[in-house]
Design a protein around this motif. Structure first.
Motif, PDB file in Angstrom:
ATOM      1  N   TYR A  73     -18.012  12.694 -10.059  1.00  0.00           N
ATOM      2  CA  TYR A  73     -18.987  13.692  -9.639  1.00  0.00           C
ATOM      3  C   TYR A  73     -19.799  14.198 -10.828  1.00  0.00           C
ATOM      4  CZ  TYR A  73     -16.138  13.711  -5.428  1.00  0.00           C
ATOM      5  OH  TYR A  73     -15.447  13.332  -4.305  1.00  0.00           O
ATOM      6  N   ALA A  74     -21.006  14.675 -10.532  1.00  0.00           N
ATOM      7  CA  ALA A  74     -21.874  15.248 -11.561  1.00  0.00           C
ATOM      8  C   ALA A  74     -22.352  16.616 -11.089  1.00  0.00           C
ATOM      9  CB  ALA A  74     -23.073  14.338 -11.823  1.00  0.00           C
ATOM     10  N   SER A 131     -15.814   5.616  -6.655  1.00  0.00           N
ATOM     11  CA  SER A 131     -14.728   5.520  -7.636  1.00  0.00           C
ATOM     12  C   SER A 131     -13.392   5.758  -6.947  1.00  0.00           C
ATOM     13  CB  SER A 131     -14.956   6.575  -8.732  1.00  0.00           C
ATOM     14  OG  SER A 131     -13.770   6.853  -9.438  1.00  0.00           O
ATOM     15  N   PRO A 132     -12.290   5.258  -7.531  1.00  0.00           N
ATOM     16  CA  PRO A 132     -10.970   5.591  -6.990  1.00  0.00           C
ATOM     17  C   PRO A 132     -10.561   7.029  -7.281  1.00  0.00           C
ATOM     18  CG  PRO A 132     -10.752   4.190  -8.921  1.00  0.00           C
ATOM     19  CD  PRO A 132     -12.208   4.237  -8.597  1.00  0.00           C
ATOM     20  N   ASN A 133     -11.327   7.738  -8.102  1.00  0.00           N
ATOM     21  CA  ASN A 133     -10.949   9.098  -8.511  1.00  0.00           C
ATOM     22  C   ASN A 133     -11.691  10.173  -7.722  1.00  0.00           C
ATOM     23  OD1 ASN A 133      -9.250   8.047 -10.522  1.00  0.00           O
ATOM     24  ND2 ASN A 133     -10.902   8.014 -12.018  1.00  0.00           N
ATOM     25  N   LEU A 134     -11.913   9.956  -6.448  1.00  0.00           N
ATOM     26  CA  LEU A 134     -12.659  10.939  -5.668  1.00  0.00           C
ATOM     27  C   LEU A 134     -11.932  12.276  -5.561  1.00  0.00           C
ATOM     28  CD1 LEU A 134     -14.130   8.799  -2.746  1.00  0.00           C
ATOM     29  CD2 LEU A 134     -15.178   9.427  -4.907  1.00  0.00           C
ATOM     30  N   TRP A 135     -10.653  12.274  -5.827  1.00  0.00           N
ATOM     31  CA  TRP A 135      -9.884  13.520  -5.784  1.00  0.00           C
ATOM     32  C   TRP A 135     -10.152  14.399  -7.006  1.00  0.00           C
ATOM     33  CZ3 TRP A 135      -6.398  14.357  -9.755  1.00  0.00           C
ATOM     34  CH2 TRP A 135      -6.102  13.228 -10.548  1.00  0.00           C
ATOM     35  N   VAL A 136     -10.753  13.835  -8.051  1.00  0.00           N
ATOM     36  CA  VAL A 136     -11.096  14.628  -9.246  1.00  0.00           C
ATOM     37  C   VAL A 136     -12.457  15.265  -8.971  1.00  0.00           C
ATOM     38  CG1 VAL A 136     -11.325  14.631 -11.763  1.00  0.00           C
ATOM     39  CG2 VAL A 136      -9.851  12.931 -10.652  1.00  0.00           C
TER      40      VAL A 136
END
Length: 277
Positions: A224-225, A209-214
């Motif tokens: 992430y889970a 995902s582009p949201n790896l910083w979250v």
């Protein structure tokens, strides 16, 4: 980020192969590099080929050709480095096929047309290259597996363990593995461990995902889970010290929780990689 962000990927294939990234999937790597809707301007990988061995070992020659063609089919440019043999005074033969210089020169020459560079290596010799690319205005990211230079990790803008990227390195004994699905085998890290209660929580990258910083699985859009883990599921060599080291990569199966809706629980947790091993 801009949909016109130009991305270049440079893979030190021999370093990866000998440091835990054997059978790395170039199609998954390509998807990871393009996760922010970037334009994949350059896809370069640098591979070794032993011509002397190929003359005597037809199976090696055949497998090398097939593998290189598969990588090319995924859109990668391959620079082949021929293996060279050196004999010392004692008669010991060593082989070498170093692509560092080729990879560094290509990255520097192509940097003016790139906004982001993804290096796939663990070699600390690339620190100066990273600094030079950053001074040209490029964002530099790094994927590595084992034996990744700590100095290199500190210099780049982001470091990702290749073990934790879904399906980048297949689970050899689970050929039809569906990463993140109930019953699948995944890799993750421990984010919290409550020793006196005998449980804690592991975190996996559920999808690219582009949201790896979250990194908080509770955050909106987080890829992430969180996975509940009981002490009874830990292998004997998974100690508390290893659990709380964020560089320790764990391999385990995930199942749906019977107590919590949409929850996951870890089964058969074992070490995949630890800096202490």
């Amino acid at each position: 980020m801009s949909s016109h962000r130009r991305v270049g990927v440079f893979v030190d294939a021999e370093n990866v192969r000998y440091n835990g990234g054997y059978q790395m999937r170039y199609d998954v790597l390509r998807r990871f590099a393009a996760r922010e809707n970037g334009v994949l301007q350059r896809l370069n990988t640098y591979m070794a080929f032993d011509a002397e061995r190929a003359r005597e070992d037809m199976e090696y020659a055949k497998k090398s050709r097939i593998y290189q063609q598969m990588v090319r089919d995924f859109g990668w440019k391959i620079t082949v480095k021929l293996v060279r043999r050196y004999t010392d005074e004692a008669g010991n033969v060593t082989t070498k096929a170093n692509a560092d210089l080729d990879m560094a020169v290509d990255a520097m020459l192509q940097a003016d047309k790139l906004d982001q560079v993804l290096l796939v290596t663990g070699d600390g010799d690339f620190i100066q290259v990273v600094n030079a690319l950053q001074n040209k205005g490029c964002r530099v990211e790094l994927i590595g597996f084992k034996n990744v230079s700590r100095d290199l990790q500190r210099e780049v803008d982001a470091f990702y363990s290749g073990f934790l990227i879904p399906d980048l390195v297949p689970v050899s004994y689970e050929p039809r593995n569906e990463w993140g699905k109930s019953g699948s085998c995944v890799r993750g890290v421990c984010t919290k461990w409550i020793a006196d209660k005998g449980y804690g929580f592991l975190r996996i990258m559920d999808h690219i995902s582009p949201n790896l910083w979250v990194t908080d699985p509770r955050g909106e859009g987080s890829p992430y889970a969180s996975v509940f883990c009981h002490v009874n599921e830990l292998a004997d060599d998974v100690t508390e010290d290893l659990l709380m080291n964020r560089e320790t990569v764990l391999e385990f199966y995930v199942n749906e929780s019977e107590q919590k809706d949409n929850g996951l629980v870890a089964k058969n947790v074992r070490l995949a990689f630890s800096v202490n091993r």
